[in-house]
Design an enzyme around this catalytic site. Structure first.
Site, PDB file in Angstrom:
ATOM      1  N   HIS A 127       0.814  -1.208   0.000  1.00  0.00           N
ATOM      2  CA  HIS A 127       0.000   0.000   0.000  1.00  0.00           C
ATOM      3  C   HIS A 127       0.853   1.266   0.000  1.00  0.00           C
ATOM      4  O   HIS A 127       1.780   1.397   0.795  1.00  0.00           O
ATOM      5  CB  HIS A 127      -0.884  -0.041   1.234  1.00  0.00           C
ATOM      6  CG  HIS A 127      -1.943   1.009   1.279  1.00  0.00           C
ATOM      7  ND1 HIS A 127      -1.830   2.139   2.069  1.00  0.00           N
ATOM      8  CD2 HIS A 127      -3.136   1.105   0.649  1.00  0.00           C
ATOM      9  CE1 HIS A 127      -2.916   2.882   1.934  1.00  0.00           C
ATOM     10  NE2 HIS A 127      -3.725   2.283   1.077  1.00  0.00           N
ATOM     11  N   ASP A 185      -7.439  12.905  -7.874  1.00  0.00           N
ATOM     12  CA  ASP A 185      -7.104  11.718  -7.077  1.00  0.00           C
ATOM     13  C   ASP A 185      -8.412  11.048  -6.705  1.00  0.00           C
ATOM     14  O   ASP A 185      -9.218  11.613  -5.963  1.00  0.00           O
ATOM     15  CB  ASP A 185      -6.321  12.115  -5.828  1.00  0.00           C
ATOM     16  CG  ASP A 185      -5.789  10.900  -5.063  1.00  0.00           C
ATOM     17  OD1 ASP A 185      -6.104   9.758  -5.449  1.00  0.00           O
ATOM     18  OD2 ASP A 185      -5.061  11.096  -4.077  1.00  0.00           O
ATOM     19  N   MET A 186      -8.629   9.870  -7.220  1.00  0.00           N
ATOM     20  CA  MET A 186      -9.910   9.209  -6.980  1.00  0.00           C
ATOM     21  C   MET A 186      -9.739   7.699  -6.920  1.00  0.00           C
ATOM     22  O   MET A 186      -8.888   7.117  -7.598  1.00  0.00           O
ATOM     23  CB  MET A 186     -10.905   9.560  -8.088  1.00  0.00           C
ATOM     24  CG  MET A 186     -10.451   9.159  -9.485  1.00  0.00           C
ATOM     25  SD  MET A 186     -11.620   9.627 -10.791  1.00  0.00           S
ATOM     26  CE  MET A 186     -12.980   8.509 -10.450  1.00  0.00           C
ATOM     27  N   ALA A 187     -10.520   7.097  -6.027  1.00  0.00           N
ATOM     28  CA  ALA A 187     -10.693   5.654  -6.075  1.00  0.00           C
ATOM     29  C   ALA A 187     -11.889   5.366  -6.968  1.00  0.00           C
ATOM     30  O   ALA A 187     -12.743   6.234  -7.181  1.00  0.00           O
ATOM     31  CB  ALA A 187     -10.907   5.096  -4.673  1.00  0.00           C
ATOM     32  N   LYS A 237     -19.330   2.110 -15.215  1.00  0.00           N
ATOM     33  CA  LYS A 237     -18.155   2.866 -15.662  1.00  0.00           C
ATOM     34  C   LYS A 237     -17.014   2.740 -14.648  1.00  0.00           C
ATOM     35  O   LYS A 237     -15.858   2.516 -15.015  1.00  0.00           O
ATOM     36  CB  LYS A 237     -18.533   4.334 -15.871  1.00  0.00           C
ATOM     37  CG  LYS A 237     -19.561   4.551 -16.968  1.00  0.00           C
ATOM     38  CD  LYS A 237     -19.933   6.017 -17.099  1.00  0.00           C
ATOM     39  CE  LYS A 237     -20.999   6.231 -18.171  1.00  0.00           C
ATOM     40  NZ  LYS A 237     -21.384   7.653 -18.293  1.00  0.00           N
ATOM     41  N   GLY A 319      -8.291  19.068  -6.859  1.00  0.00           N
ATOM     42  CA  GLY A 319      -7.151  19.195  -5.970  1.00  0.00           C
ATOM     43  C   GLY A 319      -7.001  20.538  -5.294  1.00  0.00           C
ATOM     44  O   GLY A 319      -6.193  20.682  -4.366  1.00  0.00           O
TER      45      GLY A 319
END
Length: 362
Positions: A127, A185-187, A237, A319
């Site tokens: 991680h 920044d995305m999960a 998606k 951001g």
């Protein structure tokens, strides 16, 4: 079921410098060289400063448990498996992602300076915290930076009832002439699992669009959600993008993918075996950095200056909120969950770390 807690009960304001020193002391006591311990600490505290607490100091107890159980190593140097000039495959040897990732992105930046693009694929990794930190490393060097990782399966396929693919984070950072990067920044889940764990520790409910219980039913109970499945962002998606990140990380590197990537919070003695991809694109070799910065700044200005909906005073770039929050919290103290502070201090006791005095501001 969970019990609601007030903000005053569940959050505490601390000095960022104290937080970094405490985390650094923990990893020094856990067997890391002081410089490496400090690097891990800076990366984790930056996530809290930016308001991404799910990737901040709340991870320290889990990291310490995995270190003690052997599920993560103290290796720091990447082992280069294949070098094709603009592209590398490297083995992290199970080491902390906060140590392997800056090396990998550093290699990508250096190769981009020679070839216009640099790609480093990392297997046998662990991680790496917030993906934005590594994308921003490239942006700060004048490159477009891209960082991604796969995770243990957390989400079903559309219509499925089995964990099949991780929520696989993706970050892209873009330099501008103003110096402030545009940072996505995305999960690929509706939210990161860490946010659900934070809700559980704080005694809060979650929206029923975030996750399901173990039987696949949407739930508002974060403890049930941790045992169940995350829901993909934007349905099919989000699932499709997460699947492709599994290809670009684990499948491409020859590392773990799908359920070969092990859970972080279970089986602490087994390697996480995730995989990462770091990409740097140097605009200097693709038309010139000055022209690129001018154009990217124009794009940023267009977003900020576009029409607002009724009742909206300001528009933000990806951001920008996080960057402003980080600047504010560096000056005034960083808000962390009290449960996160308790976990941090428990981890310090477990490894015999000396905690500095005077960190709490309220």
């Amino acid at each position: 079921m969970t019990t609601q807690a007030s903000d005053a009960d569940r959050r505490v304001l601390v000095r960022p410098s104290w937080l970094e020193a405490t985390v650094s002391a923990i990893f020094s006591a856990a067997g890391f060289e002081p410089g490496d311990a400090a690097s891990i600490a800076v990366a984790l505290v930056e996530a809290d400063l930016r308001g991404v607490s799910s990737h901040g100091i709340m991870l320290v107890p889990m990291y310490v448990d995995r270190l003690n159980a052997g599920g993560v190593t103290r290796e720091r140097e990447l082992d280069v498996i294949s070098d094709a000039g603009a592209a590398l495959i490297a083995d992290a040897r199970g080491g902390m992602g906060q140590l392997s990732s800056p090396q990998a992105m550093g290699q990508a930046i250096e190769r981009a300076g020679r070839y216009g693009i640099g790609l480093v694929s990392v297997r046998n990794a662990h991680h790496f915290g917030a993906a934005s930190r590594w994308a921003m490393q490239a942006a700060q060097a004048g490159c477009i930076g891209i960082a991604m990782s796969n995770t243990t399966p957390l989400m079903p396929a559309p219509g499925g009832a089995e964990r099949l693919v991780g929520n696989n984070p993706l970050a892209i950072a873009v330099p501008t002439s103003a110096g402030a990067e545009i940072v996505l920044d995305m999960a690929l889940s509706a939210v990161a699992l860490g946010k659900i764990r934070l809700a559980a520790s704080a005694g809060e409910q979650i929206p029923d669009t975030w996750a399901t219980d173990p039987d696949g039913r949407p739930t508002t109970d974060p403890e049930e959600a941790v045992l169940g499945m995350l829901l993909p962002a934007a349905g099919h998606k989000g699932f499709g993008l997460a699947l492709m990140i599994d290809v670009l990380t684990g499948v491409l590197s020859g590392g773990g993918w799908g359920d070969q990537v092990r859970p972080l919070y279970r089986e602490p003695g087994r390697p996480n075996d995730c995989a990462h991809l770091f990409l740097a694109i140097d605009p200097e070799l693709l038309g010139g950095i000055d022209d690129f910065r001018r154009r990217s700044s124009g794009l940023a200005a267009r977003v900020r200056g576009s029409a607002t909906a009724p009742g909206v005073e300001r528009l933000y770039l990806p951001g920008e909120i996080e960057a402003e929050r980080a600047a504010h919290q560096r000056r005034n103290g960083v808000l962390i969950e009290r449960s996160g502070l308790d976990g941090l201090l428990a981890a310090a006791r477990a490894v015999g770390a000396v905690v500095p005095a005077g960190g709490v501001l309220n």
